[in-house]
Scaffold this active site. Structure first.
Site, PDB file in Angstrom:
ATOM      1  N   SER A   1     -14.611 -37.407  45.573  1.00 38.81           N
ATOM      2  CA  SER A   1     -15.769 -36.526  45.730  1.00 38.81           C
ATOM      3  C   SER A   1     -16.846 -36.860  44.708  1.00 38.81           C
ATOM      4  CB  SER A   1     -15.341 -35.075  45.546  1.00 38.81           C
ATOM      5  OG  SER A   1     -14.317 -34.735  46.438  1.00 38.81           O
TER       6      SER A   1
HETATM    7  N1  SAH Z   1     -10.007 -34.386  45.208  1.00 40.39           N
HETATM    8  C1  SAH Z   1     -10.116 -35.753  45.644  1.00 40.39           C
HETATM    9  C2  SAH Z   1     -10.870 -35.856  46.955  1.00 40.39           C
HETATM   10  C3  SAH Z   1     -10.041 -36.537  47.951  1.00 40.39           C
HETATM   11  S1  SAH Z   1     -10.669 -36.556  49.603  1.00 40.39           S
HETATM   12  C4  SAH Z   1     -10.729 -36.613  44.576  1.00 40.39           C
HETATM   13  O1  SAH Z   1     -11.190 -36.114  43.566  1.00 40.39           O
HETATM   14  O2  SAH Z   1     -10.723 -37.816  44.741  1.00 40.39           O
HETATM   15  C5  SAH Z   1      -9.628 -35.369  50.369  1.00 40.39           C
HETATM   16  C6  SAH Z   1      -8.152 -35.658  50.377  1.00 40.39           C
HETATM   17  O3  SAH Z   1      -7.510 -34.606  51.095  1.00 40.39           O
HETATM   18  C7  SAH Z   1      -7.755 -36.954  51.076  1.00 40.39           C
HETATM   19  O4  SAH Z   1      -7.038 -37.758  50.205  1.00 40.39           O
HETATM   20  C8  SAH Z   1      -6.912 -36.477  52.248  1.00 40.39           C
HETATM   21  O5  SAH Z   1      -5.838 -37.348  52.575  1.00 40.39           O
HETATM   22  C9  SAH Z   1      -6.386 -35.148  51.746  1.00 40.39           C
HETATM   23  N2  SAH Z   1      -5.929 -34.224  52.772  1.00 40.39           N
HETATM   24  C10 SAH Z   1      -6.508 -33.950  53.984  1.00 40.39           C
HETATM   25  N3  SAH Z   1      -5.787 -33.031  54.645  1.00 40.39           N
HETATM   26  C11 SAH Z   1      -4.747 -32.678  53.845  1.00 40.39           C
HETATM   27  C12 SAH Z   1      -3.639 -31.765  53.963  1.00 40.39           C
HETATM   28  N4  SAH Z   1      -3.447 -31.022  55.059  1.00 40.39           N
HETATM   29  N5  SAH Z   1      -2.760 -31.672  52.934  1.00 40.39           N
HETATM   30  C13 SAH Z   1      -2.923 -32.418  51.823  1.00 40.39           C
HETATM   31  N6  SAH Z   1      -3.935 -33.301  51.643  1.00 40.39           N
HETATM   32  C14 SAH Z   1      -4.835 -33.432  52.640  1.00 40.39           C
END
Ligand code: SAH
Length: 231
Positions: free
Chosen positions: A72
């Site tokens: 993000s």
């Molecule tokens: N907080 C992260 C952002 C990652 S993007 C950072 O700082 O880099 C969002 C993430 O949510 C992705 O890796 C995706 O695989 C995960 N995600 C999506 N749906 C999900 C679910 N139901 N349970 C766990 N993770 C999930």
């Protein structure tokens, strides 16, 4: 953390300066919580992206982390952290969507303990490497679907969801202690999965109320979708 910075990327001490500039921009862009700003100043974001992208790590933009996912943008990480804290010291926090672990690392500095869940196994491994390299020990990482029953009982001060939802994941609300809140990107009415990503998502704060919950709708954002199942 200067030594670690050098060992990992070779962009070296300049990262301390560029990170300080990033924090000044966050302040200019309305982030007010000094505890969050300090955490953003300390956590080296360039460790969380591939070496080829490290040079861009302190720009205010999302970056690819593989598997179709993104880290993000710093402003969003700061804003969600600020909303989760709501001016209070945080005990336990639950994060859904670990990705590369950057938001996790920021939360680990402003909370006593972070439980984080990621559905993509390869990203769990990646996040674990990053958090270990930074010697962050107050994080419990889990490979699982964060919208389903997590298989454990938690009582947390905040839940931070870092993927775009099309409805409030109600299964998680029972983990909120009295006075606790959930922060998530929400695009109501979007179709499940990818379409939710294209609808207008807004940072939303959910607080349990006497009947149901209270909802506050804030900034427009863009997140990858919250998806069911694990891979
Ligand atoms: N907080 C992260 C952002 C990652 S993007 C950072 O700082 O880099 C969002 C993430 O949510 C992705 O890796 C995706 O695989 C995960 N995600 C999506 N749906 C999900 C679910 N139901 N349970 C766990 N993770 C999930």
């Amino acid at each position: 953390m200067g030594t670690l910075d050098n060992r990992h990327t070779g962009i070296g001490m300049t990262s301390d300066r560029t990170r300080a500039r990033m924090v000044e921009r966050l302040r200019d862009d309305g982030i007010r919580d000094e505890v969050v700003l300090e955490a953003m100043n300390v956590v080296p974001r360039h460790i969380f992206v591939d070496e080829a992208l490290a040079i861009r790590a302190y720009e205010d933009s999302p970056l690819p982390i593989g598997h179709g996912q993104t880290i993000s943008q710093p402003w969003v990480v700061a804003r969600m952290s600020e909303l989760a804290r709501n001016g209070r010291a945080l005990g336990d926090v639950l994060e859904i969507g670990t990705g590369c672990g950057y938001q996790t690392a920021v939360l680990a500095r402003i909370a006593q303990k972070v439980y984080t869940v990621e559905r993509i196994g390869a990203l769990v491994a990646k996040a674990r490497r990053h958090l270990t390299a930074l010697k962050i020990r107050n994080v419990a990482l889990k490979h699982g679907d964060g919208t389903s029953d997590l298989g454990e009982e938690l009582a947390v001060d905040a839940i931070v969801i870092t993927a775009g939802a099309t409805h409030v994941p109600e299964a998680l609300l029972r983990f909120l202690k009295p006075g606790a809140r959930m922060v998530l990107p929400l695009a109501r009415g979007g179709a499940a999965g990818g379409d939710g990503e294209r609808g207008t998502q807004r940072l939303t704060v959910i607080e349990p109320a006497l009947q149901g919950y209270k909802e506050e709708t804030l900034d427009a954002v863009r997140f990858v979708p919250l998806l069911p199942g694990i891979t």
